[in-house]
Design a protein around this motif. Structure first.
Motif, short mmCIF file in Angstrom:
data_model
loop_
_atom_site.label_atom_id
_atom_site.label_comp_id
_atom_site.label_asym_id
_atom_site.label_seq_id
_atom_site.Cartn_x
_atom_site.Cartn_y
_atom_site.Cartn_z
N LEU A 233 0.83 -1.20 0.00
CA LEU A 233 0.00 0.00 0.00
C LEU A 233 0.87 1.26 0.00
O LEU A 233 0.63 2.21 -0.76
N ALA A 234 1.90 1.22 0.85
CA ALA A 234 2.81 2.37 0.93
C ALA A 234 3.49 2.60 -0.42
O ALA A 234 3.64 3.74 -0.87
N HIS A 235 3.85 1.50 -1.06
CA HIS A 235 4.48 1.61 -2.37
C HIS A 235 3.51 2.22 -3.37
O HIS A 235 3.89 3.09 -4.18
N LEU A 236 2.27 1.79 -3.31
CA LEU A 236 1.25 2.34 -4.21
C LEU A 236 1.10 3.84 -4.01
O LEU A 236 0.87 4.59 -4.95
N PHE A 237 1.22 4.25 -2.73
CA PHE A 237 1.10 5.68 -2.44
C PHE A 237 2.45 6.39 -2.52
O PHE A 237 2.64 7.44 -1.93
N LYS A 238 3.39 5.70 -3.21
CA LYS A 238 4.66 6.32 -3.59
C LYS A 238 5.47 6.79 -2.39
O LYS A 238 6.06 7.88 -2.38
N GLN A 239 5.48 5.95 -1.34
CA GLN A 239 6.37 6.25 -0.22
C GLN A 239 7.74 5.66 -0.57
O GLN A 239 7.88 4.45 -0.77
N ALA A 240 8.73 6.51 -0.66
CA ALA A 240 10.02 6.14 -1.23
C ALA A 240 10.67 4.98 -0.49
O ALA A 240 11.28 4.08 -1.10
N TRP A 241 10.48 4.97 0.84
CA TRP A 241 11.17 3.95 1.64
C TRP A 241 10.57 2.56 1.45
O TRP A 241 11.15 1.56 1.83
N ALA A 242 9.39 2.48 0.84
CA ALA A 242 8.65 1.22 0.86
C ALA A 242 9.20 0.16 -0.07
O ALA A 242 9.20 -1.05 0.24
N ALA A 243 9.65 0.55 -1.24
CA ALA A 243 9.99 -0.41 -2.28
C ALA A 243 10.96 -1.48 -1.81
O ALA A 243 10.74 -2.69 -1.97
N ARG A 244 12.04 -1.03 -1.18
CA ARG A 244 13.08 -1.97 -0.74
C ARG A 244 12.50 -3.00 0.23
O ARG A 244 12.69 -4.20 0.09
N TRP A 245 11.76 -2.47 1.20
CA TRP A 245 11.18 -3.37 2.20
C TRP A 245 10.14 -4.30 1.59
O TRP A 245 10.03 -5.47 1.97
N LEU A 246 9.40 -3.76 0.64
CA LEU A 246 8.37 -4.59 0.00
C LEU A 246 9.00 -5.81 -0.65
O LEU A 246 8.53 -6.94 -0.50
N VAL A 247 10.10 -5.57 -1.38
CA VAL A 247 10.79 -6.68 -2.05
C VAL A 247 11.25 -7.70 -1.02
O VAL A 247 10.98 -8.91 -1.13
N THR A 248 11.90 -7.22 0.02
CA THR A 248 12.46 -8.14 1.02
C THR A 248 11.34 -8.96 1.70
O THR A 248 11.41 -10.19 1.78
N VAL A 249 10.33 -8.24 2.17
CA VAL A 249 9.30 -8.92 2.96
C VAL A 249 8.47 -9.85 2.07
O VAL A 249 8.05 -10.92 2.50
N ILE B 276 1.08 -17.42 -3.56
CA ILE B 276 2.52 -17.39 -3.27
C ILE B 276 3.28 -16.80 -4.46
O ILE B 276 4.19 -15.97 -4.30
N ALA B 277 2.84 -17.18 -5.65
CA ALA B 277 3.48 -16.63 -6.85
C ALA B 277 3.32 -15.11 -6.87
O ALA B 277 4.26 -14.38 -7.23
N ALA B 278 2.14 -14.64 -6.46
CA ALA B 278 1.88 -13.20 -6.48
C ALA B 278 2.84 -12.45 -5.57
O ALA B 278 3.18 -11.29 -5.82
N LEU B 279 3.28 -13.13 -4.50
CA LEU B 279 4.21 -12.49 -3.58
C LEU B 279 5.57 -12.27 -4.23
O LEU B 279 6.38 -11.46 -3.77
N LEU B 280 5.82 -13.01 -5.31
CA LEU B 280 7.12 -12.89 -5.98
C LEU B 280 7.06 -11.89 -7.13
O LEU B 280 8.06 -11.67 -7.81
N VAL B 281 5.90 -11.28 -7.33
CA VAL B 281 5.77 -10.30 -8.41
C VAL B 281 6.57 -9.03 -8.10
O VAL B 281 7.27 -8.50 -8.96
N ALA B 282 6.49 -8.61 -6.83
CA ALA B 282 7.13 -7.35 -6.46
C ALA B 282 8.62 -7.30 -6.82
O ALA B 282 9.07 -6.37 -7.48
N PRO B 283 9.38 -8.32 -6.42
CA PRO B 283 10.83 -8.26 -6.73
C PRO B 283 11.08 -8.14 -8.23
O PRO B 283 12.04 -7.49 -8.66
N VAL B 284 10.21 -8.79 -9.02
CA VAL B 284 10.47 -8.82 -10.46
C VAL B 284 10.06 -7.51 -11.12
O VAL B 284 10.76 -6.98 -11.98
N LEU B 285 8.93 -6.99 -10.67
CA LEU B 285 8.33 -5.88 -11.43
C LEU B 285 8.53 -4.51 -10.78
O LEU B 285 8.05 -3.50 -11.30
N ILE B 286 9.23 -4.50 -9.66
CA ILE B 286 9.24 -3.27 -8.86
C ILE B 286 9.70 -2.05 -9.65
O ILE B 286 9.26 -0.94 -9.41
#
Lengths: 195, 760, 263, 194
Positions: free
Chosen positions: C163-179, C220-230
């Motif tokens: 959600l944070a990433h969607l609202f363009k919070q800069a810090w979110a992307a990295r954490w989103l990929v990791t988590v 589970i596959a959907a959880l792997l979308v973020a790292p690929v498409l971020i």
């Protein structure tokens, strides 16, 4: 407890009594008294008066054939090869079971107000006709508030639940229109006072 | 002042029921709980019960200690049967069929009781005038059948009074017992469970048939360590408790019993002293059974000869405390039903257990004088569970019952009275009373019954619920339930004979009456007032009780009066009396009377009829939570067991490609179809038969809960084989096949039906 | 083969409103943690986060109220009048209330900040872990394994970070990929542990796999979308993991109500 | 100390449901849910068969998993060992339903959780629970385990075999099944064939 005249609703109190009287007459097993009232036109007059007093559209009903009326009564309320469309018990409408909590509450309510079923009444105390009759007795005794409770908390739910079934299943031209009329009448006859 | 808040509280003494408040106190927390004594009417074991009433409604029934038939316990049906009284679908007022409407179309108007009685009386008198009083038939089942299948027909003068409890149930065992012992089997089965060590049950469904005290005694016997053998084509509940289960080929039980007699005789294992002292005809039997070797029986019954021998020897080793109990429903396969029961008794006699501890005991009903009344013009041969009538009605001016000549026995056969309604032979039956008899769920050939009803001039149904057949009647008389009415005293033959009474727990809810009142009122209108001299039921009961020094008031506090019994030969011998009522005064292994009548004087085996290929013999039985077809609109009982399934063996089902719980149709040899019904695919049944629990498959939207659930065995019974001796109808000679492709009927939950579904 | 007279209460006791609650509480719990970290770090958007946290918690509480069969009784007060720390729901109730209160004061920007931060940290810990804990304590239901103690907080965080990433919070992307990756890994661990576990666990796995295997895999596959498409499709990279995480949680809650006993 | 317990002799039980229906009437259990039900399971292949008739209800565990998960403390254990519910505190969260390994708890239409309470109103008066009193096979015994002369203590002592449901969970039920018909014990526990 008396109601403040200033907050009295537009309907005069005897509308309630008359409405209850009409309910009692309509849903009793069709007997000589009903036949007499129908033949003399007293029934139709009462209906017309109530319609006029409340603004509810008067029903178009007819009794062409007395035996047909008796049969229809049984078909609608007593026994029917396809299932009884509208069992005439308010407790059933409220609780989904006979002699359930609502029927018990009604019994306690009536006892509290000194009304009991007559020895010749061989049916449940929460039969629509019996409840209406109890309301008439209460109204006659000046307990309009108690009569209103019967009307609102017990009779109206029965009409809400079963009036459509009666209307759909009736083929006598009597019970359907009258039930529709009484159903709307009861929802119109508001006993509630503005707080 | 506003109407609401405090005003509301003043209007309602203790508040309006509020679904959001904590659940209100349960019934037992209230202070207006009262109890009354009664005996249960949900099945006909008639356990003594105490009904707890609160708020004008029976909340719970319990057995009570001092009643020998409940001993404080109660079966599921008795517990849940209460709900039938509060069934919204009940019959509530007398109804008269609308003039000119067709029978079965179900068009009625309400009538007063007087009007209904007058209507019936007028029609009855007309039938009497045109055809004679015999042309009115009376069918009865239940406590009130004493009035409608015995007393009223006796006073009116019709020998055509019948109970399905004879020719559709106990006929063979009663006739066999009368001709072997000169006494009936009492209403319950007089097995001395307390003392027995070895029990052999043949087609006896204890556990599925929850006869309360029988089940108690059975369980206690097993707890004591009694051995149990169960003979049944199906692995019944009783079989699950057995040491040995003999999955016998259906319709071959007589062969097994004769082989056991053979072993007992050939190996000298029988009780010679007993046989010598109490029986006649042993020599003829010995000669007769020599042919029935275990090897012969093994081929017929598909039970190994060794097993047959072993069980016979074990029985003998435990004799006389080894018993083969008689069961209740004994009309099975027709031609040799009576012989099967005779063979059963004879094996028991060879074991020396009849009238001995651990075997069959003797019981007689307690004696209470009848209310004085003029002698009835004839005593109808309706028979009953408690023993068939032995009176043949031949006295003029009445003609004999319309089923005479079709079979040897004397109790009227209910199914044989249908034919005269259609054919008028030997004379027409134009009027019918059905008191609690479910014509479409007990009498075979339902279509024939329906045709017959159309031919009648008068059909009166007396019942509690609008069963299918009730809605064909000209006049429907609604009966009060057992919780709302008085009834005659229950005079129970038992090891300790006892008297119990029924007191209404509350007044009738609707305009209903008890059989007693109906019979009296109707009798008076028929000009039979002299036979009904009592004022009312209370006065009747009180007068009867006064003859034993008691009173209605006393019984109200007591419930049951228990007498001492004379269970064994020794008890009778002390009094110099002989309990055996045969002409010879002895147990008649060989029956002279049968020989004189040209019947087989010794039991014979009649080979079973084989069915069409690809079809299975239809067996039927009981559910522990249901009685006949009469409890299937009871929400409590239906929730426990809401539809039956057709039992079929796993291997056959695999061959047919039928999965467990898949819906199928059942189609019988005459193309009659029932269902959809679930396939109950199980290891618990043989390959050559299927099994249905009886009583399901109701076909009337008037009974919302019962309607359309499961399949009816009775509708599939389009043929039967008459037992030429007892008049019993062998119903298990019908064959069915399972037809795939039935839709899932998607039954709504019972809870929903009970609350919402007021209309189909 | 088994037949019944009467039936045990083996129907589902938690229905779709409960699934909404599980989704909302993930967002709320995750948001509490975000607010806590922001507040501690003095992030400029702390007050905004606190406001969002409050909205989410209130939404969740409304859902809980609506789904409760006792919504017109006021027995919920007992949640706070008794001390039952063994009950995850009690912990969750306090976690959400503490979080709500702390967020409120952070949003007001009044009072002792240290206390509110501490409240947020404790509240976040409780609100994030309690859903998984409420399931995992039921050792009788084999699909609710201790793995959920990790999987549920992680998937909860995925929804917030997405959600944070969607609202363009800069810090979110990295954490989103990791988590997201961690969540996917835990999802696989969860399935693997079931499939190789006790006989009962294997039976449960078969049940789960035959009923929901496809959708679980999708989740589970959907959880792997973020790292690929971020980088390429940031919108999808934010949205898809939220849906994946919610799907995985819902399926486990829904299917896990089965217990395999007596048949 | 009182430790109330029940024992059901499966060698006697015929699975007739008298207990279940007696319970329903006694406790006004609404249609649609049950405090007590019967599980009849067939084991084996023709003709070597057995049927286990097993009544099930709340087992009043010594270590009840339903109690600690209750967030309001409405689930509690009485001094005599009855696992009870204080309906005034119930919020209908179903956590206890989830925690019960035996599906013994149900939700009432009014939004309260309910279950077998050993007919505490009868027990408090010194009577037997309704299911015990009515059972026509006399397969149920009830009483105080701490009293060696109570019917339940005697029944357990004399039983050929004593089992509890799902012993692996450590719930330590106070409802014992005696004399299982299948040699391997209770059906559904460890599986097995005849």
């Amino acid at each position: 407890m008396t109601r403040d005249a200033a907050t009295r609703p537009v309907e005069p109190a005897d509308v309630v009594e008359q409405a209850l009287q009409l309910v009692a007459a309509t849903y009793r097993s069709p007997d000589a008294a009903l036949r007499a009232d129908l033949d003399s036109g007293a029934f139709a007059t009462a209906v017309a008066e109530l319609a006029a007093a409340t603004g509810v559209a008067a029903p178009v009903f007819q009794v062409t054939d007395w035996p047909k009326l008796q049969t229809t009564y049984v078909t609608l309320f007593v026994t029917n090869a396809a299932g009884v469309p509208a069992p005439p018990y308010v407790g059933l409408a409220l609780d989904g079971e006979l002699l359930g909590p609502s029927a018990e509450a009604l019994k306690r309510f009536l006892a509290h107000h000194g009304v009991e079923t007559a020895a010749g009444w061989h049916d449940l105390a929460d039969h629509v006709a019996a409840v209406a009759e109890a309301g008439v007795l209460l109204a006659e005794a000046g307990r309009d508030d108690a009569a209103c409770v019967l009307l609102e908390r017990f009779l109206s739910p029965w009409f809400q639940r079963y009036a459509p079934e009666v209307v759909a299943a009736d083929d006598s031209g009597f019970y359907g229109p009258l039930t529709e009329f009484l159903g709307s009448l009861l929802s119109e006859v508001s006993c509630e006072t503005a707080a | 002042m506003a109407l609401g808040g405090s005003a509301q509280a003043q209007l309602f003494p203790d508040g309006f029921p509020n679904p959001f408040r904590a659940p209100p106190g349960k019934w037992f927390t209230k202070d207006d709980v009262t109890t009354s004594y009664n005996y249960c009417e949900i099945c006909f074991w008639k356990c003594g019960i105490q009904a707890s009433v609160q708020g004008g409604k029976v909340r719970k029934v319990d057995g009570y200690e001092s009643n020998p038939k409940s001993r404080g316990m109660l079966c599921p049906r008795g517990q849940g049967g209460v709900a039938t009284t509060y069934d919204p679908d009940r019959l509530k007022k007398p109804l008269i069929r609308v003039e000119g409407s067709e029978r079965g179309s179900g068009q009625y108007r309400e009538a007063s009781w007087d009007e209904a009685y007058d209507y019936i009386a007028e029609k009855m008198n007309q039938i009497k005038f045109e055809h004679g009083s015999e042309s009115v038939a009376f069918f009865g089942h239940g406590t009130g059948d004493a009035w409608f299948a015995s007393y009223l027909p006796g006073a009116w003068g019709s020998p055509n009074a019948a109970k399905p409890s004879v020719s559709l149930c106990t006929g063979p065992r009663e006739t066999a017992s009368q001709y072997t012992f000169g006494r009936g089997i009492s209403g319950h089965e007089q097995i001395d469970w307390d003392e027995t060590d070895y029990i052999v049950l043949i087609g006896h469904h204890i556990g599925e048939d929850t006869h309360n005290t029988q089940l108690q005694d059975f369980a206690l016997a097993l707890k004591r360590g009694a051995k149990l053998v169960v003979v049944d084509p199906r692995f019944s509940v009783a079989a699950s408790k057995a040491n040995d289960w003999l999955p016998i080929k259906p319709a071959t039980d007589t062969a097994l019993l004769l082989a056991w007699a053979n072993v007992l005789v050939e190996e000298g294992l029988y009780d010679a002293e007993y046989v010598d002292k109490y029986t006649v005809g042993f020599e003829q039997l010995a000669a007769h059974v020599a042919q029935y070797t275990p090897e012969w029986a093994a081929e017929i019954t598909e039970i190994p000869a060794d097993t047959i021998r072993r069980i016979a020897r074990e029985m003998a080793a435990h004799a006389p405390r080894a018993v083969l109990p008689v069961n209740r429903h004994t009309v099975w396969y027709g031609p040799d039903d009576m012989h099967r029961m005779r063979s059963l008794y004879i094996v028991n006699v060879l074991l020396g257990n009849y009238g001995m501890p651990g075997g069959y005991y003797f019981c007689d009903a307690p004696v209470v004088e009848a209310y004085p009344h003029p002698a009835l013009p004839l005593s109808p041969a309706s028979g009953g569970c408690g023993g068939g009538s032995t009176d043949v009605v031949t006295d003029s001016p009445f003609r004999p019952a319309a089923d005479r000549g079709k079979f040897f026995g004397t109790a009227t056969a209910v199914q044989e009275l249908i034919e005269p309604m259609l054919t008028g032979e030997p004379y027409p039956i134009k009027g019918l009373f059905s008191y609690g008899v479910n014509l479409f769920h007990s009498i075979p050939m339902v279509e024939r019954t329906k045709q017959a009803l159309k031919e009648l001039d008068l059909y009166v149904a007396i019942d509690i619920l609008p069963m299918e057949h009730v809605m064909w009647a000209d006049v429907i008389l609604p009966e009060s339930t057992y919780l709302e009415r008085y009834d005659d005293l229950l005079l129970q033959a038992y090891k300790t004979p006892f008297i119990s009474a029924r007191f209404p727990a509350h007044p009738p809810l609707y305009d209903t009456r008890g059989a007693f009142d109906m019979a009296k009122q109707l009798g008076e209108r028929l000009g039979l007032g002299e036979y009904f001299p009592w004022e009312n039921v209370e006065e009747y009961l009180d007068r009867r009780l006064s003859s034993i020094g008691s009173s209605l008031e006393a019984l109200k506090d007591q419930g049951t009066i228990v007498r001492r019994g004379r269970p064994y030969f020794a008890d009778w011998e002390r009094l110099n009396r002989n309990p055996i009522g045969t002409p010879s005064g002895k147990i008649e292994i060989y029956s002279e009377r049968f020989a004189e009548a040209g019947l087989d004087p010794l039991p014979v085996f009649v080979p079973p009829i084989e069915g069409p290929s690809g079809m299975y013999r239809l067996l039927y039985g009981r559910s522990p939570v249901h009685t006949f077809a009469r409890t299937h609109n009871n929400p409590i009982l239906m929730e426990a067991h809401g539809e039956n399934g057709v039992w079929i063996s796993t291997s056959e089902a695999a061959g047919l490609g039928i999965r467990h719980n898949e819906y199928v149709y059942l189609e019988n040899q005459d193309g009659v179809r029932e269902g959809p019904v679930r396939a109950y695919v199980t290891e618990r049944i043989r390959n050559d038969c299927v099994y249905l629990v009886h009583g399901f498959g109701h076909k009337t939207p008037l009974m919302r809960i019962a309607n359309g659930r499961g399949a009816s065995d009775n509708y599939l019974q389009t043929r039967y084989d008459l037992d030429p001796v007892s008049g019993g109808a062998g119903l298990r000679n019908n064959w069915v096949k399972l037809v795939k492709g039935a839709p899932d009927p998607q039954h709504p939950p019972v809870a929903w039906l009970a609350r919402e579904g007021s209309r189909a | 083969m088994t037949e019944f007279y009467g039936l045990p209460f083996s129907v589902h006791f938690w229905h779709w409103p409960t699934l909404i609650h599980f989704a909302l509480v993930a967002l709320a719990g995750g948001m509490v943690l975000v607010t806590a970290i922001a507040s501690i770090k003095g992030h400029p958007k702390t007050r905004t986060y606190a406001l969002i946290t409050m909205v989410l918690i209130v939404l969740d509480l409304i859902t809980l109220w609506v789904e409760s069969p006792s919504r017109f009784r006021f027995t919920h007060v007992w949640l706070f009048l008794t001390i039952t720390p063994t009950a995850p729901i009690w912990l969750g109730a306090w976690g959400l209330i503490i979080s709500l209160g702390s967020s409120f004061f952070v949003w007001l920007d009044k009072g002792p900040k240290m206390l509110w931060n501490a409240g947020l940290v404790v509240g976040a810990a409780l609100a994030l872990t309690y859903p998984g804990l409420a399931l995992a304590v039921n050792v009788n239901r084999p699909l609710w394994t201790p793995v959920l103690l990790v999987l549920f907080p992680l998937t909860g965080m995925v929804t917030v970070l997405g959600l944070a990433h969607l609202f363009k919070q800069a810090w979110a992307a990295r954490w989103l990929v990791t988590v997201s990756i961690a969540s996917a890994v835990m999802g696989i661990v969860y399935l693997f542990a079931l499939a190789t576990g006790s006989a009962e666990a294997r039976q449960a796995f078969e049940y789960l796999w035959s009923h929901d295997g496809l959708w679980l895999s999708v989740g589970i596959a959907a959880l792997l979308v973020a790292p690929v498409l971020i980088r390429r499709l940031p919108l999808l990279a934010g949205l898809v993991p939220i849906l994946g995480a919610t799907l995985v949680r819902s399926l486990i809650v829904e299917a896990g109500q089965a217990q395999f006993f007596g048949f | 100390m009182t430790r109330l317990a029940m024992a059901i002799d499966l060698a006697s039980c015929v699975g007739c449901a008298a207990c279940s229906i007696a319970c329903k009437m006694e406790n006004e259990v609404p249609l649609g849910v049950n405090r007590l039900w019967i599980r009849n399971t067939t084991v084996g292949t023709f003709p070597n068969l057995t049927v286990e008739h097993r009544p099930e209800q709340c087992l009043h565990c010594e270590n009840p998993p339903c109690v600690p998960v209750c967030p309001t403390g409405c689930c509690f254990v009485r001094d005599d060992g009855i696992v009870d519910i204080d309906v005034k505190k119930c919020i209908g969260c179903s956590a206890c339903i989830a925690a019960c390994p035996y599906d013994a708890r149900h939700m009432l239409p009014q939004g309260y959780v309910s279950k077998c309470d050993f007919c505490k109103h009868r027990v408090d008066e010194g009577r037997m629970p309704a299911c015990v009193e009515t059972c026509p096979t006399l397969c149920r015994t009830f009483g105080d385990l701490d009293d060696p002369n109570s019917p339940v203590s005697i029944a357990i002592r004399e039983a050929r075999r004593v089992d509890v449901l799902r012993p692996g969970l450590g719930t330590e039920p106070n409802l014992y099944y005696l004399n299982t018909p299948a040699a391997f014990g209770l059906v559904g526990e460890t599986g097995g064939t005849l």
